[in-house]
Design an enzyme around this catalytic site. Structure first.
Site, PDB file in Angstrom:
ATOM      1  N   LYS A   1     -61.212 -59.104  22.193  1.00 37.32           N
ATOM      2  CA  LYS A   1     -61.038 -59.732  23.409  1.00 37.32           C
ATOM      3  C   LYS A   1     -59.956 -59.678  24.313  1.00 37.32           C
ATOM      4  O   LYS A   1     -60.136 -60.109  25.493  1.00 37.32           O
ATOM      5  CB  LYS A   1     -61.085 -61.279  22.756  1.00 37.32           C
ATOM      6  CG  LYS A   1     -62.199 -61.802  22.134  1.00 37.32           C
ATOM      7  CD  LYS A   1     -63.590 -62.348  22.881  1.00 37.32           C
ATOM      8  CE  LYS A   1     -64.651 -62.836  22.201  1.00 37.32           C
ATOM      9  NZ  LYS A   1     -65.042 -62.737  20.782  1.00 37.32           N
TER      10      LYS A   1
ATOM     11  N   GLU B   1     -63.517 -71.007  27.714  1.00 37.66           N
ATOM     12  CA  GLU B   1     -64.393 -71.543  26.602  1.00 37.66           C
ATOM     13  C   GLU B   1     -64.117 -70.814  25.614  1.00 37.66           C
ATOM     14  O   GLU B   1     -63.596 -69.714  25.648  1.00 37.66           O
ATOM     15  CB  GLU B   1     -65.801 -71.597  27.217  1.00 37.66           C
ATOM     16  CG  GLU B   1     -66.503 -70.288  26.917  1.00 37.66           C
ATOM     17  CD  GLU B   1     -66.033 -69.119  27.613  1.00 37.66           C
ATOM     18  OE1 GLU B   1     -65.356 -69.356  28.828  1.00 37.66           O
ATOM     19  OE2 GLU B   1     -66.077 -67.772  27.436  1.00 37.66           O
TER      20      GLU B   1
ATOM     21  N   SER C   1     -65.002 -54.643  16.069  1.00 37.14           N
ATOM     22  CA  SER C   1     -64.406 -55.417  17.035  1.00 37.14           C
ATOM     23  C   SER C   1     -63.342 -56.308  16.695  1.00 37.14           C
ATOM     24  O   SER C   1     -62.702 -56.709  17.587  1.00 37.14           O
ATOM     25  CB  SER C   1     -65.501 -56.077  17.795  1.00 37.14           C
ATOM     26  OG  SER C   1     -66.401 -56.755  16.828  1.00 37.14           O
TER      27      SER C   1
HETATM   28  C1  PLP Z   1     -66.150 -62.847  20.098  1.00 37.95           C
HETATM   29  C2  PLP Z   1     -66.239 -61.606  19.201  1.00 37.95           C
HETATM   30  C3  PLP Z   1     -67.533 -61.071  19.133  1.00 37.95           C
HETATM   31  C4  PLP Z   1     -68.765 -61.216  20.042  1.00 37.95           C
HETATM   32  O1  PLP Z   1     -68.516 -61.334  21.469  1.00 37.95           O
HETATM   33  P1  PLP Z   1     -69.003 -59.904  22.300  1.00 37.95           P
HETATM   34  O2  PLP Z   1     -69.002 -60.354  23.710  1.00 37.95           O
HETATM   35  O3  PLP Z   1     -70.542 -60.017  22.043  1.00 37.95           O
HETATM   36  O4  PLP Z   1     -68.223 -58.778  22.118  1.00 37.95           O
HETATM   37  C5  PLP Z   1     -67.679 -59.797  18.383  1.00 37.95           C
HETATM   38  N1  PLP Z   1     -66.609 -59.466  17.626  1.00 37.95           N
HETATM   39  C6  PLP Z   1     -65.515 -60.074  17.503  1.00 37.95           C
HETATM   40  C7  PLP Z   1     -64.302 -59.810  16.580  1.00 37.95           C
HETATM   41  C8  PLP Z   1     -65.252 -61.222  18.256  1.00 37.95           C
HETATM   42  O5  PLP Z   1     -64.161 -61.932  18.134  1.00 37.95           O
END
Ligand code: PLP
Length: 413
Positions: free
Chosen positions: A106, A128, A395
């Site tokens: 993020k 948000e 992610s």
């Molecule tokens: C917020 C989040 C997501 C989902 O958001 P995307 O915009 O689809 O990437 C995925 N993985 C993590 C670790 C997140 O914090």
């Protein structure tokens, strides 16, 4: 539904109206239009300014901790090969976005938007948040640059995600619980859009994924594309060629777009997006907008949405609050219709299995969001030859999910 003609390139979108084929655009109130146009102009100027790029580079290196490693998941690879037919089982790499400051991808996007807000002279930032990861990243950068920060969060999520609420407050942000609608992420986004219209002069709206009106989907994608750009370079250094496939989870779709976009015109690279299937797409309790939804308009753009028969936005369900969004970024909707990206879905229980396996085999506790992607890696890798190179976007890290997972496994902390 009419399909767009096949483009020469999958990387040229959106058009000047912010459309990816029939998706995207800017369906906003008249009063919001001047703000959106202002932002579009400021972003175009920033993109053309070498000093903006230099600033981004510097903070990426010294504050976020980039580049993130591309890591060979050796034990997972061997584990899956042992179950696969002879000569099969892809070589699996993780792109380690969980090692970024604040623990997820993020922050890549937030850094870009906050530097842009500074250029525009906006002292007040609104955002948000659902699970709280985007809120924490925004509060962090606001603290770093001395900006006022207001985070809108559904009242239900405020209760579910207490540690992240505390984190945001520690960082000096004001967290506003949203009591309208289902009191979750989509309502928080409605409230943030409302705030933006009423505080035109001094406020910048920092959106957390590749959604919202143009230019947000393209801008957020650009800021996240550092993931794919690094992956390409790292893979060339490590293996001397491009990967054969990419896998990423999808809430709004920003970590996936960031990994995918630099590879879209390398047509030999297979690309898989993984939505949250919750209790199963048939159950109705899921967040799989492409697999189980249809096109409509929400939060300023046209895309695939979860809707009931009357066209009302339906509740999304996922074990992972970060994937709990009833829509998906418009560029994904377009890539789906063009057939360039294959969209799969993973259930809550498949996700928990992958979560355990990753922790035990690699010593990495993943967030529940990328555990969705991993569960499809577990299915795909054994069907590929051993020389196949597969990259999964890790992610975020799982620390935030520990209380929830402990509860599911019947453990008290
Ligand atoms: C917020 C989040 C997501 C989902 O958001 P995307 O915009 O689809 O990437 C995925 N993985 C993590 C670790 C997140 O914090």
């Amino acid at each position: 539904m009419t399909l767009n003609p096949a483009p020469n390139s999958f990387r040229t979108g959106p058009d000047e109206r912010g459309r990816f084929g029939i998706f995207g655009g800017r369906f906003v109130a008249e009063t919001l239009m001047p703000l959106i146009l202002d932002l579009e102009k400021a972003y175009a100027d920033a993109k053309a300014d070498p000093s903006f790029k230099a600033d981004m580079e510097a903070y990426r290196t010294h504050y976020i901790g980039r580049p993130s490693p591309l890591y060979y998941a050796e034990r997972l690879t061997e584990h899956l090969r042992a179950q696969a037919p002879a000569g099969q089982g892809a070589k699996i790499y993780f792109k380690r976005e969980e090692l970024n400051h604040t623990g997820s991808h993020k922050v890549n996007n937030v850094l870009g938007q906050i530097l842009l807000a500074r250029r525009m002279g906006k002292p007040r930032i609104i955002a948000e948040t659902g699970a709280g990861q985007h809120g924490v990243a925004t509060a962090t950068l606001c603290a770093r640059f001395g900006l006022k920060c207001v985070v809108y969060m559904g009242a239900v999520d405020v209760e579910r995600q207490a540690p992240n609420v505390f984190r945001m407050k520690m960082l000096g942000a004001e967290v506003v619980p949203v009591q309208s609608g289902t009191r979750t992420l989509k309502d928080a986004m409605n409230e943030a859009l409302r705030d933006w219209v009423t505080n035109v002069a001094d406020t910048f709206y920092c959106i957390g994924t590749v959604a919202g009106p143009h230019p947000y989907p393209a801008m957020v994608r650009d800021f996240q594309s550092v993931i794919g750009i690094e992956t390409k370079q790292q893979m060339l250094e490590m293996e001397g060629r491009l990967p054969d496939s990419l896998v990423a989870c999808i809430g709004g779709g920003s970590n996936a777009m960031g990994l995918f976009h630099p590879f879209l015109d390398d047509r030999e690279v297979e690309i898989y997006g993984v939505e949250a299937a919750g209790h199963g797409v048939q159950s109705g309790l899921h967040a799989a907008s492409l697999t189980g939804g249809r096109p409509g308009v929400l939060h300023g753009n046209r895309t695939y949405l979860l809707m009931n028969e009357d066209g009302q936005i339906a509740d999304a369900h996922s074990i992972s609050a970060g994937l709990d969004y009833p829509g998906i970024g418009p560029e994904h909707a377009w890539l789906h219709e063009m057939g360039r990206v294959t969209y799969l879905s993973a259930t809550d229980s498949e996700t928990l299995e992958a979560f355990k396996l990753c922790s035990m085999l690699e010593g990495i506790i993943p967030a529940l969001e990328p555990a969705h992607a991993l569960s499809k890696v577990l299915e795909l890798a054994p069907t590929k030859p051993a020389e196949h190179l597969m990259v999964m976007n890790l992610s975020g890290r799982g620390d935030k999910d520990i209380p929830q997972v402990a509860q599911i496994f019947g453990q008290t902390l």
